[in-house]
Write a protein that holds these residues in place. Structure first.
Motif, PDB file in Angstrom:
ATOM      1  N   ALA A  33       0.833  -1.197   0.000  1.00  0.00           N
ATOM      2  CA  ALA A  33       0.000   0.000   0.000  1.00  0.00           C
ATOM      3  C   ALA A  33       0.870   1.252   0.000  1.00  0.00           C
ATOM      4  CB  ALA A  33      -0.917   0.003   1.215  1.00  0.00           C
ATOM      5  N   ALA A  34       0.315   2.355  -0.467  1.00  0.00           N
ATOM      6  CA  ALA A  34       0.986   3.657  -0.380  1.00  0.00           C
ATOM      7  C   ALA A  34       0.567   4.279   0.952  1.00  0.00           C
ATOM      8  CB  ALA A  34       0.566   4.540  -1.545  1.00  0.00           C
ATOM      9  N   VAL A  35       1.454   4.205   1.945  1.00  0.00           N
ATOM     10  CA  VAL A  35       1.105   4.544   3.323  1.00  0.00           C
ATOM     11  C   VAL A  35       1.583   5.955   3.658  1.00  0.00           C
ATOM     12  CG1 VAL A  35       1.316   3.880   5.749  1.00  0.00           C
ATOM     13  CG2 VAL A  35       1.275   2.118   3.978  1.00  0.00           C
ATOM     14  N   THR A  36       0.686   6.719   4.252  1.00  0.00           N
ATOM     15  CA  THR A  36       1.031   8.024   4.817  1.00  0.00           C
ATOM     16  C   THR A  36       0.672   8.001   6.293  1.00  0.00           C
ATOM     17  OG1 THR A  36       0.593   9.195   2.743  1.00  0.00           O
ATOM     18  CG2 THR A  36       0.606  10.501   4.768  1.00  0.00           C
ATOM     19  N   VAL A  37       1.629   8.346   7.142  1.00  0.00           N
ATOM     20  CA  VAL A  37       1.391   8.406   8.583  1.00  0.00           C
ATOM     21  C   VAL A  37       1.375   9.867   9.003  1.00  0.00           C
ATOM     22  CG1 VAL A  37       2.187   7.694  10.867  1.00  0.00           C
ATOM     23  CG2 VAL A  37       2.552   6.191   8.906  1.00  0.00           C
ATOM     24  N   ASN A  38       0.370  10.212   9.807  1.00  0.00           N
ATOM     25  CA  ASN A  38       0.235  11.600  10.251  1.00  0.00           C
ATOM     26  C   ASN A  38       0.129  11.644  11.773  1.00  0.00           C
ATOM     27  OD1 ASN A  38      -2.396  13.900  10.589  1.00  0.00           O
ATOM     28  ND2 ASN A  38      -0.314  14.513  10.116  1.00  0.00           N
ATOM     29  N   ASP A  39       0.918  12.526  12.386  1.00  0.00           N
ATOM     30  CA  ASP A  39       0.852  12.732  13.835  1.00  0.00           C
ATOM     31  C   ASP A  39       0.915  14.217  14.101  1.00  0.00           C
ATOM     32  OD1 ASP A  39       1.661  12.857  16.733  1.00  0.00           O
ATOM     33  OD2 ASP A  39       1.699  10.687  16.488  1.00  0.00           O
ATOM     34  N   LYS A  40       0.053  14.706  14.990  1.00  0.00           N
ATOM     35  CA  LYS A  40      -0.001  16.150  15.238  1.00  0.00           C
ATOM     36  C   LYS A  40       1.218  16.652  16.013  1.00  0.00           C
ATOM     37  CE  LYS A  40      -2.656  16.201  19.564  1.00  0.00           C
ATOM     38  NZ  LYS A  40      -3.873  16.716  20.233  1.00  0.00           N
ATOM     39  N   LYS A  41       1.937  15.741  16.693  1.00  0.00           N
ATOM     40  CA  LYS A  41       3.123  16.165  17.450  1.00  0.00           C
ATOM     41  C   LYS A  41       4.231  16.616  16.500  1.00  0.00           C
ATOM     42  CE  LYS A  41       3.888  12.377  19.786  1.00  0.00           C
ATOM     43  NZ  LYS A  41       2.832  11.470  19.289  1.00  0.00           N
ATOM     44  N   ASP A  42       5.087  17.494  17.011  1.00  0.00           N
ATOM     45  CA  ASP A  42       6.262  17.914  16.258  1.00  0.00           C
ATOM     46  C   ASP A  42       7.150  16.705  15.988  1.00  0.00           C
ATOM     47  OD1 ASP A  42       9.299  19.074  16.374  1.00  0.00           O
ATOM     48  OD2 ASP A  42       7.918  20.530  15.495  1.00  0.00           O
ATOM     49  N   VAL A  59       5.811  10.263   6.237  1.00  0.00           N
ATOM     50  CA  VAL A  59       5.443  10.640   7.604  1.00  0.00           C
ATOM     51  C   VAL A  59       5.286  12.149   7.670  1.00  0.00           C
ATOM     52  CG1 VAL A  59       6.069  10.566  10.040  1.00  0.00           C
ATOM     53  CG2 VAL A  59       6.706   8.663   8.544  1.00  0.00           C
ATOM     54  N   LEU A  60       4.099  12.589   8.110  1.00  0.00           N
ATOM     55  CA  LEU A  60       3.801  14.015   8.228  1.00  0.00           C
ATOM     56  C   LEU A  60       3.533  14.329   9.692  1.00  0.00           C
ATOM     57  CD1 LEU A  60       1.294  14.309   5.236  1.00  0.00           C
ATOM     58  CD2 LEU A  60       3.754  14.760   5.209  1.00  0.00           C
ATOM     59  N   CYS A  61       4.360  15.166  10.289  1.00  0.00           N
ATOM     60  CA  CYS A  61       4.227  15.513  11.703  1.00  0.00           C
ATOM     61  C   CYS A  61       3.957  17.005  11.858  1.00  0.00           C
ATOM     62  CB  CYS A  61       5.493  15.138  12.472  1.00  0.00           C
ATOM     63  SG  CYS A  61       5.858  13.375  12.478  1.00  0.00           S
ATOM     64  N   GLY A  62       3.506  17.382  13.053  1.00  0.00           N
ATOM     65  CA  GLY A  62       3.346  18.788  13.371  1.00  0.00           C
ATOM     66  C   GLY A  62       1.979  19.365  13.076  1.00  0.00           C
ATOM     67  N   GLY A  63       1.003  18.520  12.788  1.00  0.00           N
ATOM     68  CA  GLY A  63      -0.348  19.005  12.497  1.00  0.00           C
ATOM     69  C   GLY A  63      -1.026  18.103  11.495  1.00  0.00           C
ATOM     70  N   HIS A  64      -2.236  18.470  11.107  1.00  0.00           N
ATOM     71  CA  HIS A  64      -3.015  17.686  10.151  1.00  0.00           C
ATOM     72  C   HIS A  64      -3.193  18.505   8.875  1.00  0.00           C
ATOM     73  CE1 HIS A  64      -3.797  15.017  13.467  1.00  0.00           C
ATOM     74  NE2 HIS A  64      -4.541  15.900  14.107  1.00  0.00           N
ATOM     75  N   PRO A  65      -2.442  18.209   7.819  1.00  0.00           N
ATOM     76  CA  PRO A  65      -2.592  18.972   6.574  1.00  0.00           C
ATOM     77  C   PRO A  65      -4.015  18.868   6.022  1.00  0.00           C
ATOM     78  CG  PRO A  65      -0.616  17.597   6.518  1.00  0.00           C
ATOM     79  CD  PRO A  65      -1.383  17.189   7.732  1.00  0.00           C
ATOM     80  N   GLU A  66      -4.512  19.972   5.463  1.00  0.00           N
ATOM     81  CA  GLU A  66      -5.876  19.983   4.933  1.00  0.00           C
ATOM     82  C   GLU A  66      -6.042  19.001   3.785  1.00  0.00           C
ATOM     83  OE1 GLU A  66      -7.133  23.885   3.898  1.00  0.00           O
ATOM     84  OE2 GLU A  66      -6.903  24.698   5.930  1.00  0.00           O
ATOM     85  N   THR A  67      -4.947  18.697   3.074  1.00  0.00           N
ATOM     86  CA  THR A  67      -5.022  17.790   1.914  1.00  0.00           C
ATOM     87  C   THR A  67      -4.789  16.329   2.293  1.00  0.00           C
ATOM     88  OG1 THR A  67      -2.664  18.193   1.490  1.00  0.00           O
ATOM     89  CG2 THR A  67      -4.262  19.602   0.339  1.00  0.00           C
ATOM     90  N   LEU A  68      -4.656  16.046   3.600  1.00  0.00           N
ATOM     91  CA  LEU A  68      -4.333  14.676   4.031  1.00  0.00           C
ATOM     92  C   LEU A  68      -5.393  13.672   3.589  1.00  0.00           C
ATOM     93  CD1 LEU A  68      -2.531  12.769   5.767  1.00  0.00           C
ATOM     94  CD2 LEU A  68      -3.980  13.383   7.723  1.00  0.00           C
ATOM     95  N   ILE A  69      -6.644  14.002   3.823  1.00  0.00           N
ATOM     96  CA  ILE A  69      -7.748  13.102   3.488  1.00  0.00           C
ATOM     97  C   ILE A  69      -8.452  13.622   2.234  1.00  0.00           C
ATOM     98  CG2 ILE A  69      -9.866  12.019   4.308  1.00  0.00           C
ATOM     99  CD1 ILE A  69      -7.404  11.223   5.917  1.00  0.00           C
ATOM    100  N   HIS A  70      -8.497  12.764   1.220  1.00  0.00           N
ATOM    101  CA  HIS A  70      -9.134  13.144  -0.047  1.00  0.00           C
ATOM    102  C   HIS A  70      -9.810  11.920  -0.642  1.00  0.00           C
ATOM    103  CE1 HIS A  70      -5.714  11.163  -2.039  1.00  0.00           C
ATOM    104  NE2 HIS A  70      -4.980  11.753  -1.109  1.00  0.00           N
ATOM    105  N   ALA A  71     -10.462  12.086  -1.741  1.00  0.00           N
ATOM    106  CA  ALA A  71     -11.273  11.011  -2.323  1.00  0.00           C
ATOM    107  C   ALA A  71     -10.440   9.802  -2.734  1.00  0.00           C
ATOM    108  CB  ALA A  71     -12.059  11.546  -3.519  1.00  0.00           C
ATOM    109  N   GLY A  72      -9.150   9.986  -2.926  1.00  0.00           N
ATOM    110  CA  GLY A  72      -8.299   8.871  -3.342  1.00  0.00           C
ATOM    111  C   GLY A  72      -7.841   7.976  -2.208  1.00  0.00           C
ATOM    112  N   VAL A  73      -8.122   8.351  -0.962  1.00  0.00           N
ATOM    113  CA  VAL A  73      -7.724   7.528   0.182  1.00  0.00           C
ATOM    114  C   VAL A  73      -8.679   6.332   0.292  1.00  0.00           C
ATOM    115  CG1 VAL A  73      -7.473   7.456   2.692  1.00  0.00           C
ATOM    116  CG2 VAL A  73      -6.696   9.458   1.406  1.00  0.00           C
ATOM    117  N   ALA A  74      -8.113   5.134   0.387  1.00  0.00           N
ATOM    118  CA  ALA A  74      -8.930   3.919   0.439  1.00  0.00           C
ATOM    119  C   ALA A  74      -9.303   3.516   1.853  1.00  0.00           C
ATOM    120  CB  ALA A  74      -8.194   2.765  -0.243  1.00  0.00           C
ATOM    121  N   LEU A  75      -8.471   3.879   2.830  1.00  0.00           N
ATOM    122  CA  LEU A  75      -8.698   3.433   4.208  1.00  0.00           C
ATOM    123  C   LEU A  75      -7.975   4.363   5.163  1.00  0.00           C
ATOM    124  CD1 LEU A  75      -9.834   1.022   6.009  1.00  0.00           C
ATOM    125  CD2 LEU A  75      -7.512   0.080   5.895  1.00  0.00           C
TER     126      LEU A  75
END
Length: 474
Positions: A33-42, A59-75
């Motif tokens: 899978a194409a995995v993206t991990v997001n955590d609000k911590k720095d 891995v995206l840290c430091g907040g929740h990007p507005e583009t994180l969740i979109h129609a192409g996300v499967a799960l």
């Protein structure tokens, strides 16, 4: 959700790092899978991020990007503690994207039969006890979930020779759809975690998900003395194996003779008995021979007996573990005896029911240390327990004045409110010294806060360990 292999080439978002987030991210990455991990911590507070990045996981840290969740996300796989109110979860719900916890994921890859244990109180003790029994019986348990290892990590290594013994929280169960434990155990239900669930209805529905996908050849173990457990029992499709302190059952595990009232203590006459589907009775052992005290631990033991027998454990292995198990840290944990006074650490008691059960575990006079984070409870249900067997109360934390007032209402004159204005450790030191001043030889000093720890401590574990340090400094 589907089997993880379904998500090969598809985008999967994992919310939250920690143990479970890292394990589930690695799992989906291995399945392609194409995995993206997001955590609000720095990122500086996310030591796991570098390991995942080295594997090619975003891995995206430091907040929740507005583009994180979109129609192409499967799960979306959500860390159980993350509330459903945060923007990425709301975005996923709006787009119709499935949101699960790692428990749902592990269900698809685990080759071992899963034993799931949940309840408002007693989960860790019962889960650990079951693990000890199955180890004695040569059934190769793996303990995971809310304690032990991350469930996905453990499930990936389990074989058909193992039994996966899993402690499950309501947070974890809320994010399940097809999760199917072969043996499922619900210990009790009381009002707690409403700051997360919002309503008791949502909390109870989350607990009930433990049984939702079971089949007729599975086993459901429930507390027959708990009204909510009994109501849920009416909805299960699996074979019902109840346990009870108050009734002789047609099938299940019960106390003989049954307790006639909530106040009745356990005596040498009480035995734990198992009755099978054919009506054959087997005396397991006298309740007073259990390795840890308290009627609530007798309940935990009966649940462990029912689960272990369903898993194929022999009676000798069960009895040995019931007699020799000395409990889990912070769960009615013996600390020391000094000057005839016995000290117990029950820091895990983060709600009234847990403290009630602790208070009724002792026949000796109790000096109670209580209080912590204020979740708007008034603790009135504790009043009769304070009246019966508490001689003094030392209160601390945000709820200290509530406990002081409750103690006075119970007719307890020995009351001390502690607020040093200094560190948590110094405040707890003073509370322990105050408790020692109230106590006499033959008494019990009991830390059983009935509150979460987060007003003063990072966790109930830290609170309990500081308490033990304070006791040893006396």
């Amino acid at each position: 959700m589907n089997h993880p292999e379904f998500y090969r080439g598809k985008e999967v978002v994992v919310l939250g790092l920690a143990r479970s987030g890292v394990a589930v991210a690695k799992l989906f990455h291995e399945y392609g899978a194409a995995v993206t991990v997001n955590d609000k911590k720095d990122r500086t507070l996310c030591p796991e991020a570098d390991e995942l990045t080295a594997l090619g996981i975003s891995v995206l840290c430091g907040g929740h990007p507005e583009t994180l969740i979109h129609a192409g996300v499967a799960l979306v796989v959500k860390n159980p503690g993350i509330p459903y109110s945060i923007p990425p979860v709301r975005d996923a719900e709006r787009l119709g994207i499935e949101i699960v916890t790692e428990v749902e994921v592990a269900n698809y890859i685990c080759k071992a039969p899963i034993i799931g244990i949940t309840g408002s109180n007693g989960k860790t003790t019962t889960t650990t006890w079951i693990g000890r029994i199955l180890e004695n019986a040569g059934l190769h348990p793996i303990i995971a979930g809310n304690i032990g290892r991350a469930l996905c990590e453990a499930a990936a290594e389990a074989t058909g020779t193992n039994h996966m013994v899993v402690e499950l929280s309501s947070f974890q169960l809320k994010g399940t759809v097809n999760f199917r434990p072969r043996i499922a155990c619900l210990l009790n239900v009381c009002e707690t975690h409403l700051d997360y669930h919002g309503t008791m209805e949502d909390y109870i529905a989350s607990k009930a998900k433990l049984f939702a996908s079971q089949r007729q050849d599975d086993v459901a173990v429930l507390n027959w003395d708990d009204p909510e457990c009994r109501r849920i029992a009416g909805t299960v499709k699996a074979q019902l194996v109840p346990f009870s302190m108050r009734e002789r059952l047609e099938r299940g595990v019960y106390l003989e003779p049954p307790l006639q009232s909530p106040d009745e203590p356990l005596t040498d006459a009480h035995h734990i008995v198992h009755k099978d589907a054919a009506g054959r009775e087997t005396v397991v052992l006298p309740a007073k021979q259990l390795g840890i005290p308290g009627k609530h631990n007798a309940e935990n033991a009966m649940a462990a007996v029912a689960v272990a027998l369903a898993a194929g454990a022999d009676l000798d292995s069960i009895v040995q573990a019931l007699r020799t198990f000395r409990g889990v840290e912070h769960r009615l944990e013996f600390v020391l005896e000094r000057d005839g006074i016995v000290y117990y650490n029950n820091s895990k008691a983060t709600n009234s029911l847990a403290t009630m059960k602790a208070l009724e575990s002792f026949g000796q006079p109790i000096v109670l240390i209580a209080g912590g984070q204020d979740r708007k409870s008034e603790f009135q249900d504790l009043l009769p327990y304070l009246e019966r067997n508490v001689k003094a109360v030392v209160s601390l934390g945000e709820t200290r004045h509530k406990f002081a007032g409750l103690a006075e209402k119970a007719g307890i004159s020995a009351v001390k409110t502690v607020d040093t204005g200094n560190s948590a450790a110094e405040t707890l030191d003073e509370a322990v010294r105050a408790a020692r001043a109230f106590a006499e030889s033959g008494d019990v000093v009991l830390l059983s806060p009935a509150c979460a720890s987060w007003d003063m401590f990072e966790s109930f574990e830290i609170r309990g360990r500081m308490f033990k340090e304070s006791v040893h400094k006396l």
